[in-house]
Design an enzyme around this catalytic site. Structure first.
Site, PDB file in Angstrom:
ATOM      1  CB  ILE A  84      24.857  92.091  17.361  1.00 35.66           C
ATOM      2  CG1 ILE A  84      24.024  92.790  18.462  1.00 35.66           C
ATOM      3  CG2 ILE A  84      25.887  93.034  16.754  1.00 35.66           C
ATOM      4  CD1 ILE A  84      23.176  93.957  18.001  1.00 35.66           C
ATOM      5  CE  LYS A  85      24.073  88.701   8.482  1.00 32.11           C
ATOM      6  NZ  LYS A  85      23.279  89.060   7.316  1.00 32.11           N
TER       7      LYS A  85
END
Ligand code: G3P
Length: 224
Positions: A84-85
């Site tokens: 997850i960025k």
């Protein structure tokens, strides 16, 4: 140093993957919109995941912690290995902390300084993405900032990985490798350009011409 492709373009990802030199892909909303503003994000991400199989960073668009956590859950329901960025915001750091408690990998993006990188590491990030090209764009020396970040990492032996991002040219890749970035995430055109050398092309040309000359001589001997 590993290389990721910074792209949401299926053909480019397919081609770079076929060269056997990429270990993952990073995406962001701008890269997805560049391909097609009407793109079905979930479908595109799953297509990329199927194609590459390695690391795949998918960015959230919320700017508050709850929204980021909700999006992270949604993305992880598409495929459980998703990284997850998360943007480098105080709310983002809080989200990283929560996700790290659940062992969910995170990539903190839009990092421009050593202190931001340190904060992301301390919140529990798995990856910290330092943007080189955008620093150079405003007259900063991205190579020395990356070196400072790398020094901090090696002094403290942090487990999180440094991603050199916003790579604009082959020199950025070499600078990243020299100071010990773990990963460089590279756009397709920069990667392709980096593999080319005029002496390689010239060398192949000479080998092929010499081979043809040899064949002509052999044919001559056979027909004499
Ligand atoms: O990995 C981040 C990257 O996509 C940003 O690159 O060229 O838009 O600064 P750029």
């Amino acid at each position: 140093m590993q290389i990721y492709l910074d792209s949401a373009n299926i053909q480019h990802i397919q081609q770079a993957a076929s060269w056997g030199i990429i270990d993952g892909v990073t995406t962001n909303p701008s890269l997805l919109a560049k391909e097609d503003p009407k793109v079905d994000v979930k479908q595109r991400i799953l297509e990329i995941h199927k194609m590459v199989g390695g690391h795949l960073s998918v960015e959230v668009i919320s700017t508050n912690t709850d929204g980021m956590l909700r999006e992270a859950e949604e993305i992880r329901s598409w495929f459980p290995e998703a990284t997850i960025k998360i943007p480098m915001l105080p709310a983002g750091l809080a989200a990283v902390k929560e996700l790290s408690k659940k062992n969910i990998p995170t990539n903190v993006t839009l990092i421009f300084s050593p202190i931001q990188a340190l904060a992301a590491n301390n919140a529990g990030a798995t990856y910290v993405s330092l943007f080189l090209g955008r620093l150079d764009d405003i007259g900063m020396n991205s190579a020395s900032i990356l070196e400072e970040v790398a020094n901090i990492w090696y002094v403290h032996n942090f487990e999180s990985k440094i991603i050199a991002a916003s790579i604009r040219n082959p020199l950025h890749i070499i600078q990243s490798a020299k100071v010990g970035a773990h990963i460089a995430t590279v756009p397709f055109d920069v990667l392709k350009k980096s593999l080319m050398h005029p002496l390689t092309d010239q060398g192949i040309d000479i080998f092929l011409k010499d081979y043809d000359r040899m064949q002509t001589e052999i044919q001559k001997i056979i027909t004499e």
